[in-house]
Design a protein around this motif. Structure first.
Motif, PDB file in Angstrom:
ATOM      1  N   LYS A  23       0.829  -1.204   0.000  1.00  0.00           N
ATOM      2  CA  LYS A  23       0.000   0.000   0.000  1.00  0.00           C
ATOM      3  C   LYS A  23       0.868   1.260   0.000  1.00  0.00           C
ATOM      4  O   LYS A  23       1.996   1.245   0.476  1.00  0.00           O
ATOM      5  N   ASP A  24       0.311   2.355  -0.525  1.00  0.00           N
ATOM      6  CA  ASP A  24       1.003   3.645  -0.509  1.00  0.00           C
ATOM      7  C   ASP A  24       0.768   4.312   0.833  1.00  0.00           C
ATOM      8  O   ASP A  24      -0.025   5.239   0.948  1.00  0.00           O
ATOM      9  N   SER A  25       1.451   3.846   1.869  1.00  0.00           N
ATOM     10  CA  SER A  25       1.177   4.379   3.202  1.00  0.00           C
ATOM     11  C   SER A  25       2.428   4.548   4.061  1.00  0.00           C
ATOM     12  O   SER A  25       2.323   4.685   5.269  1.00  0.00           O
ATOM     13  N   ILE A  26       3.601   4.541   3.442  1.00  0.00           N
ATOM     14  CA  ILE A  26       4.822   4.765   4.223  1.00  0.00           C
ATOM     15  C   ILE A  26       5.113   6.261   4.246  1.00  0.00           C
ATOM     16  O   ILE A  26       5.170   6.908   3.212  1.00  0.00           O
ATOM     17  N   LYS A  27       5.257   6.807   5.452  1.00  0.00           N
ATOM     18  CA  LYS A  27       5.591   8.211   5.624  1.00  0.00           C
ATOM     19  C   LYS A  27       6.805   8.322   6.527  1.00  0.00           C
ATOM     20  O   LYS A  27       7.100   7.433   7.308  1.00  0.00           O
ATOM     21  N   ARG A  28       7.496   9.439   6.432  1.00  0.00           N
ATOM     22  CA  ARG A  28       8.696   9.676   7.225  1.00  0.00           C
ATOM     23  C   ARG A  28       8.320  10.096   8.635  1.00  0.00           C
ATOM     24  O   ARG A  28       7.498  10.986   8.833  1.00  0.00           O
ATOM     25  N   VAL A  29       8.900   9.434   9.625  1.00  0.00           N
ATOM     26  CA  VAL A  29       8.661   9.759  11.030  1.00  0.00           C
ATOM     27  C   VAL A  29       9.747  10.702  11.536  1.00  0.00           C
ATOM     28  O   VAL A  29       9.464  11.718  12.162  1.00  0.00           O
ATOM     29  N   ALA A  30      10.994  10.342  11.282  1.00  0.00           N
ATOM     30  CA  ALA A  30      12.153  11.157  11.662  1.00  0.00           C
ATOM     31  C   ALA A  30      13.221  10.925  10.606  1.00  0.00           C
ATOM     32  O   ALA A  30      12.970  10.242   9.612  1.00  0.00           O
ATOM     33  N   THR A  31      14.396  11.481  10.804  1.00  0.00           N
ATOM     34  CA  THR A  31      15.453  11.347   9.815  1.00  0.00           C
ATOM     35  C   THR A  31      15.842   9.887   9.650  1.00  0.00           C
ATOM     36  O   THR A  31      16.350   9.261  10.581  1.00  0.00           O
ATOM     37  N   GLY A  32      15.574   9.329   8.472  1.00  0.00           N
ATOM     38  CA  GLY A  32      15.943   7.951   8.177  1.00  0.00           C
ATOM     39  C   GLY A  32      14.992   6.906   8.722  1.00  0.00           C
ATOM     40  O   GLY A  32      15.243   5.716   8.567  1.00  0.00           O
ATOM     41  N   ILE A  33      13.896   7.302   9.371  1.00  0.00           N
ATOM     42  CA  ILE A  33      12.936   6.342   9.940  1.00  0.00           C
ATOM     43  C   ILE A  33      11.612   6.512   9.207  1.00  0.00           C
ATOM     44  O   ILE A  33      11.036   7.595   9.176  1.00  0.00           O
ATOM     45  N   TRP A  34      11.133   5.425   8.621  1.00  0.00           N
ATOM     46  CA  TRP A  34       9.912   5.426   7.823  1.00  0.00           C
ATOM     47  C   TRP A  34       8.927   4.429   8.414  1.00  0.00           C
ATOM     48  O   TRP A  34       9.310   3.333   8.810  1.00  0.00           O
ATOM     49  N   HIS A  35       7.647   4.818   8.486  1.00  0.00           N
ATOM     50  CA  HIS A  35       6.636   3.979   9.145  1.00  0.00           C
ATOM     51  C   HIS A  35       5.441   3.778   8.229  1.00  0.00           C
ATOM     52  O   HIS A  35       4.943   4.736   7.627  1.00  0.00           O
ATOM     53  N   CYS A  36       4.973   2.532   8.136  1.00  0.00           N
ATOM     54  CA  CYS A  36       3.786   2.206   7.338  1.00  0.00           C
ATOM     55  C   CYS A  36       2.570   2.226   8.262  1.00  0.00           C
ATOM     56  O   CYS A  36       2.536   1.514   9.265  1.00  0.00           O
ATOM     57  N   LYS A  37       1.581   3.056   7.909  1.00  0.00           N
ATOM     58  CA  LYS A  37       0.383   3.143   8.740  1.00  0.00           C
ATOM     59  C   LYS A  37      -0.516   1.932   8.566  1.00  0.00           C
ATOM     60  O   LYS A  37      -1.289   1.597   9.457  1.00  0.00           O
ATOM     61  N   ALA A  38      -0.426   1.249   7.418  1.00  0.00           N
ATOM     62  CA  ALA A  38      -1.311   0.121   7.142  1.00  0.00           C
ATOM     63  C   ALA A  38      -0.885  -1.132   7.911  1.00  0.00           C
ATOM     64  O   ALA A  38      -1.698  -1.733   8.621  1.00  0.00           O
ATOM     65  N   CYS A  39       0.383  -1.511   7.785  1.00  0.00           N
ATOM     66  CA  CYS A  39       0.833  -2.759   8.425  1.00  0.00           C
ATOM     67  C   CYS A  39       1.666  -2.510   9.672  1.00  0.00           C
ATOM     68  O   CYS A  39       2.167  -3.456  10.278  1.00  0.00           O
ATOM     69  N   LYS A  40       1.829  -1.240  10.080  1.00  0.00           N
ATOM     70  CA  LYS A  40       2.513  -0.863  11.321  1.00  0.00           C
ATOM     71  C   LYS A  40       3.986  -1.268  11.368  1.00  0.00           C
ATOM     72  O   LYS A  40       4.557  -1.431  12.429  1.00  0.00           O
ATOM     73  N   LYS A  41       4.613  -1.417  10.198  1.00  0.00           N
ATOM     74  CA  LYS A  41       6.034  -1.749  10.181  1.00  0.00           C
ATOM     75  C   LYS A  41       6.860  -0.470  10.114  1.00  0.00           C
ATOM     76  O   LYS A  41       6.478   0.494   9.474  1.00  0.00           O
ATOM     77  N   THR A  42       8.005  -0.473  10.775  1.00  0.00           N
ATOM     78  CA  THR A  42       8.931   0.643  10.753  1.00  0.00           C
ATOM     79  C   THR A  42      10.198   0.196  10.029  1.00  0.00           C
ATOM     80  O   THR A  42      10.737  -0.871  10.319  1.00  0.00           O
ATOM     81  N   VAL A  43      10.665   1.023   9.083  1.00  0.00           N
ATOM     82  CA  VAL A  43      11.775   0.656   8.226  1.00  0.00           C
ATOM     83  C   VAL A  43      12.828   1.754   8.296  1.00  0.00           C
ATOM     84  O   VAL A  43      12.496   2.937   8.397  1.00  0.00           O
ATOM     85  N   ALA A  44      14.100   1.363   8.255  1.00  0.00           N
ATOM     86  CA  ALA A  44      15.179   2.334   8.141  1.00  0.00           C
ATOM     87  C   ALA A  44      15.444   2.598   6.672  1.00  0.00           C
ATOM     88  O   ALA A  44      15.460   1.678   5.862  1.00  0.00           O
TER      89      ALA A  44
END
Length: 102
Positions: free
Chosen positions: A54-75
């Motif tokens: 899904k198109d739902s990954i947004k930037r949380v902080a510098t280099g930290i990205w979070h998907c609102k749909a599946c609740k995964k956090t990615v560097a």
């Protein structure tokens, strides 16, 4: 001329080419505003999640990205989810892994 009805009246854009960096006005120079514009557009954009699609990954902080749909956090990168260097490293690791299996 077209008749001016309340629905046909368009709201004027405040900035023609400044876009998101219009908040800086005439300060800091055109070249710096142009590079900042590129960074700010990419960091505020939504990206496609590799886990749920899904198109739902947004930037949380510098280099930290979070998907609102599946609740995964990615560097990832500071301003984009995937950087060119990361893609190069992934392809190199894949190439070396395939070379050792043969």
């Amino acid at each position: 001329r077209r008749p001016r009805t309340p629905l046909a009246v368009m709201v004027n854009k405040r900035t023609k080419k400044a876009g998101i960096t219009g908040k800086y006005g005439v300060r800091y120079g055109a070249s710096l505003r142009k590079t900042v514009k590129k960074m700010e557009i990419s960091q505020h954009a939504t990206y496609t999640c590799v886990f749920c699609g899904k198109d739902s990954i947004k930037r949380v902080a510098t280099g930290i990205w979070h998907c609102k749909a599946c609740k995964k956090t990615v560097a990832g990168g500071a301003y984009t989810l995937n950087t060119a260097q990361a893609a190069q490293v992934r392809s190199t690791i894949r190439r070396l892994r395939e070379g050792t299996e043969v």
